[in-house]
Design a protein around this motif. Structure first.
Motif, PDB file in Angstrom:
ATOM      1  N   GLU A   1      58.069  12.546  61.008  1.00  0.00           N
ATOM      2  CA  GLU A   1      57.874  13.873  60.410  1.00  0.00           C
ATOM      3  C   GLU A   1      56.875  13.824  59.272  1.00  0.00           C
ATOM      4  O   GLU A   1      56.089  14.750  59.096  1.00  0.00           O
ATOM      5  CB  GLU A   1      59.221  14.431  59.932  1.00  0.00           C
ATOM      6  N   ARG A   2      56.891  12.757  58.502  1.00  0.00           N
ATOM      7  CA  ARG A   2      55.912  12.614  57.413  1.00  0.00           C
ATOM      8  C   ARG A   2      54.499  12.508  57.948  1.00  0.00           C
ATOM      9  O   ARG A   2      53.578  13.103  57.402  1.00  0.00           O
ATOM     10  CB  ARG A   2      56.216  11.384  56.561  1.00  0.00           C
ATOM     11  N   SER A   3      54.311  11.719  58.990  1.00  0.00           N
ATOM     12  CA  SER A   3      52.967  11.559  59.531  1.00  0.00           C
ATOM     13  C   SER A   3      52.490  12.860  60.164  1.00  0.00           C
ATOM     14  O   SER A   3      51.306  13.175  60.115  1.00  0.00           O
ATOM     15  CB  SER A   3      52.915  10.418  60.535  1.00  0.00           C
ATOM     16  N   LYS A   4      53.405  13.613  60.758  1.00  0.00           N
ATOM     17  CA  LYS A   4      53.028  14.891  61.353  1.00  0.00           C
ATOM     18  C   LYS A   4      52.597  15.868  60.274  1.00  0.00           C
ATOM     19  O   LYS A   4      51.614  16.591  60.444  1.00  0.00           O
ATOM     20  CB  LYS A   4      54.191  15.463  62.162  1.00  0.00           C
ATOM     21  N   SER A   5      53.324  15.899  59.156  1.00  0.00           N
ATOM     22  CA  SER A   5      52.973  16.844  58.090  1.00  0.00           C
ATOM     23  C   SER A   5      51.721  16.394  57.341  1.00  0.00           C
ATOM     24  O   SER A   5      50.966  17.235  56.848  1.00  0.00           O
ATOM     25  CB  SER A   5      54.142  17.014  57.119  1.00  0.00           C
ATOM     26  N   SER A   6      51.465  15.104  57.245  1.00  0.00           N
ATOM     27  CA  SER A   6      50.266  14.652  56.548  1.00  0.00           C
ATOM     28  C   SER A   6      49.004  14.847  57.384  1.00  0.00           C
ATOM     29  O   SER A   6      47.912  14.947  56.846  1.00  0.00           O
ATOM     30  CB  SER A   6      50.400  13.186  56.135  1.00  0.00           C
TER      31      SER A   6
END
Length: 66
Positions: A58-63
């Motif tokens: 989820e972090r990589s998707k939002s970044s």
């Protein structure tokens, strides 16, 4: 993709730990069939690993902006 993989790992880990604690079922899931004598500890650790994969996905998707 990573989020889906994290959810699968969480279900397999926590599910096998719960199944072992309450029904002594060695045949839950496909990921941890071999680890029946290490339950519930390896199931909990695998579930926590799944949470980590989910959070990182989820972090990589939002970044990435999408």
């Amino acid at each position: 993709m990573w989020g889906f993989l994290g959810v699968i790992v969480m279900i397999q880990g926590f599910g096998s730990a719960i199944a072992t604690m309450f029904s002594d079922d060695a045949k839950f899931g496909f990921l941890l069939k071999w680890a029946h004598e290490y339950q519930p500890f390896i199931g909990i650790a695998t579930g926590l690993l799944g949470i980590g994969v989910l959070v990182l996905g989820e972090r990589s998707k939002s970044s990435n902006g999408g």
